[in-house]
Scaffold this motif. Structure first.
Motif, mmCIF file in Angstrom:
data_model
loop_
_atom_site.group_PDB
_atom_site.id
_atom_site.type_symbol
_atom_site.label_atom_id
_atom_site.label_comp_id
_atom_site.label_asym_id
_atom_site.label_seq_id
_atom_site.Cartn_x
_atom_site.Cartn_y
_atom_site.Cartn_z
ATOM 1 N N LEU A 142 0.659 -1.393 0.077
ATOM 2 C CA LEU A 142 -0.002 -0.109 0.030
ATOM 3 C C LEU A 142 0.979 1.269 -0.097
ATOM 4 N N LEU A 143 1.982 1.146 0.760
ATOM 5 C CA LEU A 143 2.753 2.345 0.849
ATOM 6 C C LEU A 143 3.653 2.694 -0.516
ATOM 7 N N ARG A 144 4.476 1.631 -1.151
ATOM 8 C CA ARG A 144 5.176 1.909 -2.107
ATOM 9 C C ARG A 144 4.648 2.006 -3.368
ATOM 10 N N ARG A 145 3.516 0.994 -3.581
ATOM 11 C CA ARG A 145 2.658 1.062 -5.069
ATOM 12 C C ARG A 145 3.372 0.803 -6.194
ATOM 13 N N ASP A 146 4.614 0.470 -6.088
ATOM 14 C CA ASP A 146 5.301 0.141 -7.485
ATOM 15 C C ASP A 146 4.938 -1.131 -7.595
ATOM 16 N N ARG A 147 5.077 -1.702 -8.780
ATOM 17 C CA ARG A 147 4.691 -2.968 -9.414
ATOM 18 C C ARG A 147 4.999 -4.145 -8.710
ATOM 19 N N ALA A 148 6.412 -4.335 -8.264
ATOM 20 C CA ALA A 148 6.892 -5.434 -7.425
ATOM 21 C C ALA A 148 6.267 -5.472 -6.135
ATOM 22 N N ALA A 149 6.105 -4.386 -5.419
ATOM 23 C CA ALA A 149 5.242 -4.189 -4.191
ATOM 24 C C ALA A 149 3.729 -4.562 -4.168
ATOM 25 N N ILE A 150 3.162 -4.216 -5.143
ATOM 26 C CA ILE A 150 1.610 -4.538 -5.130
ATOM 27 C C ILE A 150 1.631 -6.204 -5.606
#
Length: 255
Positions: A142-150
């Motif tokens: 939720l915080l980073r919202r880059d592709r890998a994090a999501i």
């Protein structure tokens, strides 16, 4: 998982991906083997004093030892599977953040049991640490919202989304207090260490490159059709080669 220093989608990048995945899995597997050895060893001594005992000063030492103890083989197996999966995911996506968060998850799960548990009860097991890893992944997505994090957060939620419910009292004999403590430590760790692992470059797909090229061409065509800006248009009554730079002299107005 591209590396910042390597171009994406190359043989070097794929080798780095393999090393990263293997290292994260081996670390998670080593933690599971440690739990198995501890469970085998605890059959030969009285483990109760080494669990978290709420309301007891002597029970505080269980904060350091309770995650290594388990009440049964089924208890151990359930926690081992969670740690193996979530530990591998977090180690692949966030190696630095995971390493820094583990002490907080370990202590947070024990503190939750000691502060919220019933006095005289015994709390043990690594489920609080597993919940901490799960909530770390959820929150970082939720915080980073880059592709890998999501993608990592969605995988963790798909297989272990039930952790969102087990932080509340639902079943007798299950230490929801340690689950809640580990979950809060996981959320706190996500806020503290969300920038520990840089957002990595990714390979652009063909349609993205086509959209960028079309946007550049449209901008070029728009600039070529527009007249020059007013700062570039020469002023008619001034010229550098004219005397005093003035071509036309306007009469002064007299009232």
């Amino acid at each position: 998982m591209p590396q910042a220093e390597l171009p994406p989608d190359t043989p070097a990048q794929r080798r780095a991906d393999h090393r990263r995945l293997l290292g994260a899995f081996n670390a998670a597997l080593a933690s599971v083997l440690l739990l198995c050895v501890s469970y085998a060893a605890q059959q030969g001594f009285d483990w109760a004093p080494w669990a978290v005992i709420p309301g007891s000063l002597s029970g505080l030492r269980g904060i350091l030892t309770a995650p290594l103890l388990h009440g049964s083989g089924a208890h151990l197996l359930m926690n081992a599977l969670s740690l193996l999966a979530l530990g591998s995911l977090s180690g692949i996506a966030y190696p630095k953040a995971t390493l820094r968060a583990l002490p907080l998850l370990w202590i947070g799960s024990g503190l939750g049991a000691w502060l919220l548990g019933e006095p005289g009860s015994h709390h043990l097991g690594a489920s609080g640490v597993a919940h901490g890893l799960g909530f770390l992944l959820f929150t970082l997505g939720l915080l980073r919202r880059d592709r890998a994090a999501i993608a990592t957060g969605m995988l963790a939620f798909a297989f272990f989304g039930g952790m969102l419910l087990t932080i509340f009292p639902r079943e007798l004999g299950v230490s929801w207090q340690s689950h809640l403590g580990g979950a809060l430590a996981g959320v706190l760790s996500a806020f503290l260490f969300r920038h520990a692992d840089p957002i990595l470059p990714r390979r652009k797909y063909s349609w993205e490159l086509e959209e960028e090229l079309a946007a550049q061409q449209a901008a070029h065509e728009r600039d070529s059709l527009e007249p020059p800006s007013p700062t570039e248009v020469p002023v008619l009554w001034r010229r550098d080669d004219a005397p005093h730079g003035i071509v036309l002299r306007f009469p002064e107005r007299r009232d």
